[in-house]
Design a protein around this motif. Structure first.
Motif, PDB file in Angstrom:
ATOM      1  N   PRO A  12       0.822  -1.209   0.000  1.00  0.00           N
ATOM      2  CA  PRO A  12       0.000   0.000   0.000  1.00  0.00           C
ATOM      3  C   PRO A  12       0.859   1.264   0.000  1.00  0.00           C
ATOM      4  N   THR A  13       0.253   2.356  -0.423  1.00  0.00           N
ATOM      5  CA  THR A  13       0.895   3.677  -0.378  1.00  0.00           C
ATOM      6  C   THR A  13       0.061   4.555   0.555  1.00  0.00           C
ATOM      7  N   ASP A  14       0.379   5.832   0.609  1.00  0.00           N
ATOM      8  CA  ASP A  14      -0.401   6.759   1.435  1.00  0.00           C
ATOM      9  C   ASP A  14      -1.802   6.988   0.872  1.00  0.00           C
ATOM     10  N   HIS A  15      -1.990   6.709  -0.415  1.00  0.00           N
ATOM     11  CA  HIS A  15      -3.317   6.846  -1.025  1.00  0.00           C
ATOM     12  C   HIS A  15      -4.053   5.514  -0.833  1.00  0.00           C
ATOM     13  N   PRO A  16      -5.311   5.546  -0.393  1.00  0.00           N
ATOM     14  CA  PRO A  16      -6.019   4.296  -0.087  1.00  0.00           C
ATOM     15  C   PRO A  16      -6.298   3.389  -1.288  1.00  0.00           C
ATOM     16  N   ARG A  27      10.292   9.114  -8.197  1.00  0.00           N
ATOM     17  CA  ARG A  27      10.573   9.883  -9.409  1.00  0.00           C
ATOM     18  C   ARG A  27       9.305  10.458 -10.021  1.00  0.00           C
ATOM     19  N   GLY A  28       8.245  10.556  -9.239  1.00  0.00           N
ATOM     20  CA  GLY A  28       7.009  11.147  -9.710  1.00  0.00           C
ATOM     21  C   GLY A  28       5.914  10.166 -10.060  1.00  0.00           C
ATOM     22  N   GLU A  29       6.229   8.872 -10.055  1.00  0.00           N
ATOM     23  CA  GLU A  29       5.222   7.874 -10.440  1.00  0.00           C
ATOM     24  C   GLU A  29       4.064   7.806  -9.451  1.00  0.00           C
ATOM     25  N   LEU A  30       4.322   8.008  -8.168  1.00  0.00           N
ATOM     26  CA  LEU A  30       3.257   7.966  -7.178  1.00  0.00           C
ATOM     27  C   LEU A  30       2.296   9.132  -7.373  1.00  0.00           C
ATOM     28  N   GLU A  31       2.821  10.296  -7.689  1.00  0.00           N
ATOM     29  CA  GLU A  31       1.976  11.459  -7.928  1.00  0.00           C
ATOM     30  C   GLU A  31       1.082  11.245  -9.152  1.00  0.00           C
ATOM     31  N   VAL A  32       1.638  10.648 -10.207  1.00  0.00           N
ATOM     32  CA  VAL A  32       0.849  10.346 -11.401  1.00  0.00           C
ATOM     33  C   VAL A  32      -0.256   9.361 -11.041  1.00  0.00           C
ATOM     34  N   ALA A  33       0.087   8.301 -10.338  1.00  0.00           N
ATOM     35  CA  ALA A  33      -0.891   7.284  -9.957  1.00  0.00           C
ATOM     36  C   ALA A  33      -1.980   7.873  -9.061  1.00  0.00           C
ATOM     37  N   ASP A  35      -3.003  11.040  -9.016  1.00  0.00           N
ATOM     38  CA  ASP A  35      -3.860  11.875  -9.860  1.00  0.00           C
ATOM     39  C   ASP A  35      -4.860  11.014 -10.633  1.00  0.00           C
ATOM     40  N   ILE A  36      -4.399   9.884 -11.137  1.00  0.00           N
ATOM     41  CA  ILE A  36      -5.279   8.981 -11.878  1.00  0.00           C
ATOM     42  C   ILE A  36      -6.338   8.394 -10.948  1.00  0.00           C
ATOM     43  N   ALA A  37      -5.924   7.914  -9.779  1.00  0.00           N
ATOM     44  CA  ALA A  37      -6.875   7.343  -8.829  1.00  0.00           C
ATOM     45  C   ALA A  37      -7.941   8.365  -8.426  1.00  0.00           C
ATOM     46  N   ASP A  38      -7.530   9.599  -8.225  1.00  0.00           N
ATOM     47  CA  ASP A  38      -8.473  10.650  -7.832  1.00  0.00           C
ATOM     48  C   ASP A  38      -9.439  11.017  -8.951  1.00  0.00           C
ATOM     49  N   ALA A  39      -9.071  10.712 -10.196  1.00  0.00           N
ATOM     50  CA  ALA A  39      -9.897  11.089 -11.347  1.00  0.00           C
ATOM     51  C   ALA A  39     -10.858   9.988 -11.806  1.00  0.00           C
ATOM     52  N   ILE A  40     -10.765   8.811 -11.191  1.00  0.00           N
ATOM     53  CA  ILE A  40     -11.625   7.701 -11.606  1.00  0.00           C
ATOM     54  C   ILE A  40     -12.533   7.285 -10.456  1.00  0.00           C
ATOM     55  N   VAL A  47      -2.547   0.026  -9.490  1.00  0.00           N
ATOM     56  CA  VAL A  47      -1.354  -0.741  -9.098  1.00  0.00           C
ATOM     57  C   VAL A  47      -0.193  -0.285  -9.979  1.00  0.00           C
ATOM     58  N   ILE A  48       0.907   0.082  -9.353  1.00  0.00           N
ATOM     59  CA  ILE A  48       2.100   0.580 -10.036  1.00  0.00           C
ATOM     60  C   ILE A  48       3.148  -0.526 -10.138  1.00  0.00           C
ATOM     61  N   THR A  49       3.702  -0.687 -11.329  1.00  0.00           N
ATOM     62  CA  THR A  49       4.923  -1.479 -11.504  1.00  0.00           C
ATOM     63  C   THR A  49       5.913  -0.596 -12.251  1.00  0.00           C
ATOM     64  N   MET A  50       7.188  -0.892 -12.066  1.00  0.00           N
ATOM     65  CA  MET A  50       8.241  -0.111 -12.719  1.00  0.00           C
ATOM     66  C   MET A  50       9.392  -1.024 -13.094  1.00  0.00           C
ATOM     67  N   GLY A  51      10.137  -0.586 -14.089  1.00  0.00           N
ATOM     68  CA  GLY A  51      11.315  -1.339 -14.442  1.00  0.00           C
ATOM     69  C   GLY A  51      12.103  -0.677 -15.548  1.00  0.00           C
ATOM     70  N   PRO A  52      13.297  -1.181 -15.796  1.00  0.00           N
ATOM     71  CA  PRO A  52      14.146  -0.636 -16.850  1.00  0.00           C
ATOM     72  C   PRO A  52      13.764  -1.208 -18.221  1.00  0.00           C
ATOM     73  N   TYR A  53      14.338  -0.623 -19.229  1.00  0.00           N
ATOM     74  CA  TYR A  53      14.249  -1.150 -20.601  1.00  0.00           C
ATOM     75  C   TYR A  53      12.814  -1.237 -21.114  1.00  0.00           C
ATOM     76  N   ARG A  54      12.048  -0.201 -20.866  1.00  0.00           N
ATOM     77  CA  ARG A  54      10.700  -0.119 -21.408  1.00  0.00           C
ATOM     78  C   ARG A  54      10.755   0.716 -22.691  1.00  0.00           C
ATOM     79  N   GLY A  55       9.876   0.431 -23.624  1.00  0.00           N
ATOM     80  CA  GLY A  55       9.783   1.218 -24.853  1.00  0.00           C
ATOM     81  C   GLY A  55       8.830   2.385 -24.706  1.00  0.00           C
TER      82      GLY A  55
END
Length: 101
Positions: A12-16, A27-33, A35-40, A47-55
């Motif tokens: 979990p994060t600080d957002h429920p 790096r800003g991904e939580l803020e983006v997520a 904003d999206i959660a608040d808009a839906i 759910v956030i995932t992250m990793g290297p070598y993405r296109g």
């Protein structure tokens, strides 16, 4: 994607309604997520995932049966290279289509 919906591995994060699966960066991904959660609708979780070598910098997938928006970020530039408001609008439209509205 199935791993991102496995609640035993989700942190979990600080957002429920925002959760992480995998490594956490600041790096800003939580803020983006957030904003999206608040808009839906409140029945949807993000759910956030992250990793290297993405296109891409951000990719989303909807799991309508589970009410999950899966956000996959490129770990180097998770909050740049795209219009956040357009991503939110696209996700909102995808949710409406998934719900047959």
């Amino acid at each position: 994607m199935s791993q991102a919906t496995d609640s035993t591995n989700v942190t979990p994060t600080d957002h429920p309604r925002v959760f992480r699966y995998g490594p956490a960066f600041a790096r800003g991904e939580l803020e983006v997520a957030t904003d999206i959660a608040d808009a839906i609708d409140n029945k949807w979780r993000v759910v956030i995932t992250m990793g290297p070598y993405r296109g891409y910098n951000i990719h989303y997938d909807l799991k309508p049966d589970s009410h999950i928006v899966h956000l996959d970020f490129y770990s180097v530039r998770p909050a740049a290279g795209y219009n956040r408001q357009q991503v939110i609008a696209d996700i909102q439209q995808g949710i409406q289509q998934a719900q047959g509205l």
